[in-house]
Every structure is written in structure tokens, then in C-alpha cells.
Scaffold this active site. Structure first.
Site, PDB file in Angstrom:
ATOM      1  CG  ASP A 229       0.128   7.309   2.346  1.00  0.00           C
ATOM      2  OD1 ASP A 229      -0.783   6.503   2.087  1.00  0.00           O
ATOM      3  OD2 ASP A 229       0.770   7.911   1.475  1.00  0.00           O
ATOM      4  CG  ASP A 230      -1.055   2.898   2.267  1.00  0.00           C
ATOM      5  OD1 ASP A 230      -2.109   3.480   1.979  1.00  0.00           O
ATOM      6  OD2 ASP A 230      -0.296   2.410   1.413  1.00  0.00           O
TER       7      ASP A 230
ATOM      8  CB  CYS B 237      -3.786   7.230  -1.315  1.00  0.00           C
ATOM      9  SG  CYS B 237      -2.789   5.948  -0.558  1.00  0.00           S
TER      10      CYS B 237
ATOM     11  CG  ASP C 238      -4.154   7.426   3.091  1.00  0.00           C
ATOM     12  OD1 ASP C 238      -3.914   6.458   3.855  1.00  0.00           O
ATOM     13  OD2 ASP C 238      -3.396   7.744   2.149  1.00  0.00           O
TER      14      ASP C 238
END
Length: 419
Positions: free
Chosen positions: A11-12, A45, A263
Site C-alpha cells: 500500500d503506497d 488506492c 496499489d
């Protein structure tokens, strides 16, 4: 026995941080194909996760904002995903980790196609709860959820070692803020250097109008975020290592395909920007690696996207990816096995249907079109990898035409436009 498939979706995570994950780099990236030009379908996201699960670009799945779960379900997209198709082919399936933003409003929801469902109810940082197969439970912290989900994934893998093929997703919340690495790694990168060439870019005259008057970002704040991301990724690295250990010990590693992506990327002061959503390499680019049976270790400059995960996974299961619906992505299976990417796509679209821009990658160049204002940028990433100087006095009509085609097309027509 047919091959298993595992997706790991962070994530990120910026592309540049993958090398800091020593175990993942050694045991996954260097054992497979490392793609230097992997991209998010949309660097945000929720929409990105919708694209991953369905192989639809955002202009085709219609989920433009980060509150993705409700429109995704309302349109019926959850009834035709990689999970529903793999389950229909006889695979056991399991989702372990962060799902889509907005799912906390539907706390007992279990997406179709998943036999095991262990997901975080987003938006509950101070009171973190999880959905385990439709039952709401509490965990100690949002970050402890990554370990909770990793434990459930390893249990799933062990239980299925002799039970036929499986398809699973492990989606940790790291390295998304707030940054709370484990005590073991909380000081691993204290004082790490953060000074990319485009940090607080001095001359913004080549950028779109809305960017030109942005104030500089706080360099120390950017450094602290970078530090936090790297430290949290050490926890992810440990989880990946443990998963690989379980696969090896249960005799499944040699028949399991592992895809590692994020993502979206993240901007930390480059071009005076913070966070994601923007059409620059730091945000739109993602780490992307694939390890699998018969795949020779290599580094590739092929343009690959999140939308390619679903068709490749279906191809591994000997399914026709376009059965019932033409997918926007294409199967990587043939090139992964042969090492020959000469017939792969020549150009790739990345977009943000909320902020109304398109990014077209072709060759060494990156064309960005801001549809609402009619402004554009064109960079030669071979000569200007940090996107400091947009080319001018250039006829971009052909770039605009190709970007427009890809931004409207779907399925086979979209894939034809990539050639």
C-alpha cells in the site's frame, strides 16, 4: 497438480523502495522477472484495487474516488473478478489484508469468490476491526493486522498443500501512513537521506498552471515519511520471508506463482507534491516482480500494469481470460516463460478519471494530458528521468490522439491500440 497463484499487494509503496527489502529482493525479485516499468492503472488506492481485481481500467469500472467499495458492488463488478473465475475453475481462494476503501460501511461483507476472507475494516485506526469470513473481530492495532493477516495466509497455505491448487491475495496496510513500524525495525532507517533531484523543484514553469505556485514541501517531514515507509517495509519483508518459508517447507514453492506489486507509488516532495494521484513516475510507477515455475531470472523494461495480473492468473489456470468479458489487461504468461517480450504492448495508458488526466508511456517518453485545461507535458525519461523539463515546441497531436483512443477503449480494442 496445477500451479498455485499468490498476489502480494502493498500500500503506497514507491518503486525505489523495493531494493530495501532484502529478503524479498533475494528470494522473490532476483528469482523471477523484475519489471522496471510497472504502473498503477490509476495511482489511488481504491480505484487501483478495483482495476487489479477486475482487469478493467478506471474509465471502464467507473470507480473514480477512493471510496470505491460501494460503487464497485453497486455496478456488480464484485461478481466477475479474478476470485470468482478462479473459484469457478476449482481453485481454493483466500483474501488476507486490506481490501477497498469504504468496506467499513458494510462490515460483514464477504466478496463473491473468496473461500477465506480476512480483511481490515478501513477508517478505524483508533479502534481497528477486521472481518473474518463475515464475523467482525478486533485487533490490537492497524499495523498488527498485517501480522494477523499473514498468519492466516500461512495457515491457508499449509492446509492446502495436498488439497489442490489455490489462489490467494496478501495485501498488507504497510507502508501506508500513519507510520508505526514494529519495535524491531523502528530505528532501522533513522536519519536516512532523502534528497531526490526533483525535491521542491525550483523551476515549475513547465508544469501545469495549478502546480506552478505550489509552496515547497517541508524537507524534514518528507524525510521522516520516507524513513517510516522504509521501516514498515522491513515488517512486510519479514512476512514475505515467512510465506516463502511455508511454501518451501510444504513443497509448494516450485509450483506457486508469486506476483509482487503495490496499489500506487508515492510523491515525497518531488515537484513540490505530497502523496499520490498525480501523473509522475514517483506516484504512477509501482514495484512489480513475478516469480514462477520455469521463469528465468531477468530484468525487463516491458510496460506492465496492474490490469495484467488477472489475465495472467487465469491463463495459469488454463482459462480463457476473455471468456464472457474481454479484459483490458493481457496475459504475461507466454513472455514470462519464454523471456521474449518483443510482441508485448508498445504503449501503456495510466489515468486518473477523478482528476481528469491521462499518462501515455511509449518508448522512453511520457506524455501527460490534463483534459480539463488542455495543458500537456512531454518528458524523455532516458534523458530526464526526474521529469524536470517538459519538451516544448513539439507537435503532440499524435500523442493526444493515441492517449484519447486508449482512454476510451476497452478489452480487445484497447489492447489493439497498445500495439
Amino acid at each position: 497438480m496445477a500451479d498455485n497463484v499468490l498476489w502480494i499487494v502493498t500500500d503506497d509503496q514507491m518503486r525505489s523502495t523495493l531494493r530495501s527489502m532484502d529478503r524479498t529482493w533475494k528470494r522473490l525479485v532476483r528469482k523471477g522477472v523484475h519489471f522496471r516499468q510497472g504502473y498503477s492503472a490509476m495511482p489511488l488506492c481504491g480505484p487501483a484495487r478495483a482495476s487489479i481485481l477486475t482487469s478493467r481500467y478506471p474509465h471502464n469500472h467507473g470507480c473514480a474516488t477512493n471510496m470505491t467499495h460501494q460503487p464497485f458492488v453497486a455496478q456488480g463488478h464484485d461478481r466477475d473478478t479474478a476470485a470468482t473465475r478462479m473459484k469457478g475453475a476449482g481453485y481454493s481462494t483466500g483474501y488476507f489484508g486490506k481490501y477497498m476503501n469504504g468496506v467499513a460501511q458494510d462490515p460483514t461483507y464477504v466478496a463473491p469468490g473468496w473461500d477465506r476472507w480476512v480483511t481490515l475494516l478501513d477508517g478505524m485506526i483508533d479502534d481497528p476491526r477486521v472481518n473474518v469470513d463475515g464475523e467482525v473481530r478486533k485487533v490490537d492495532s492497524q499495523r498488527s493486522f498485517d501480522r494477523f493477516a499473514g498468519t492466516r495466509l500461512r495457515r491457508f497455505i499449509r492446509r492446502h498443500q495436498d488439497a489442490g491448487p489455490w489462489f490467494a491475495v496478501y495485501s498488507p496496510t504497510a507502508p501506508h501512513g500513519p507510520y508505526t513500524p514494529s519495535p524491531e525495525h523502528a530505528d532501522d532507517f533513522d536519519g536516512v537521506e532523502w534528497d531526490p533531484p526533483s525535491l521542491n523543484e525550483a523551476d515549475m514553469s513547465d508544469k501545469p498552471t495549478w502546480l506552478q505556485d505550489l509552496p515547497p514541501q517541508d524537507r524534514r517531514k518528507m524525510q521522516k515519511i520516507y524513513e517510516g515507509k522504509l521501516e514498515e517495509l522491513q515488517d512486510v519483508d519479514e512476512q514475505v520471508d515467512r510465506v516463502l518459508d511455508v511454501l518451501r517447507r510444504t513443497g509448494q514453492l516450485r509450483r506457486t506463482w508469486i506476483f509482487f506489486v503495490s496499489d500506487n507509488g508515492y510523491l515525497l516532495g518531488e515537484h513540490r507534491l505530497l502523496s499520490k494521484s498525480q501523473p509522475y513516475e514517483e506516484a504512477a510507477g509501482i514495484p512489480f516482480a513475478v516469480r514462477g515455475p520455469g521463469v528465468e531470472p531477468a530484468t525487463s523494461d516491458a510496460f506492465v500494469s496492474q490490469v495484467d495480473l488477472m489475465p495472467t492468473t487465469l491463463d495459469i489456470a488454463d482459462l480463457d481470460p476473455d471468456a464472457g468479458r474481454e479484459l483490458d489487461g493481457r496475459s504475461m504468461l507466454g513472455p514470462l516463460r519464454s523471456g521474449d517480450w518483443s510482441s508485448w504492448r508498445r504503449r501503456l495508458i495510466i489515468e486518473n478519471t477523478n482528476l481528469d488526466w491521462s499518462l501515455l508511456r511509449e518508448g522512453s517518453q511520457a506524455y501527460i494530458e490534463h483534459h480539463g485545461t488542455g495543458e500537456w507535458e512531454l518528458y524523455d525519461l532516458e534523458r530526464d528521468p526526474h521529469q524536470l523539463t517538459s519538451l516544448r515546441d513539439v507537435d503532440v497531436s499524435d500523442w493526444s490522439r493515441k492517449a484519447g483512443e486508449l482512454s476510451r477503449a476497452q478489452g480487445l480494442a484497447l489492447r489493439r491500440s497498445e500495439q
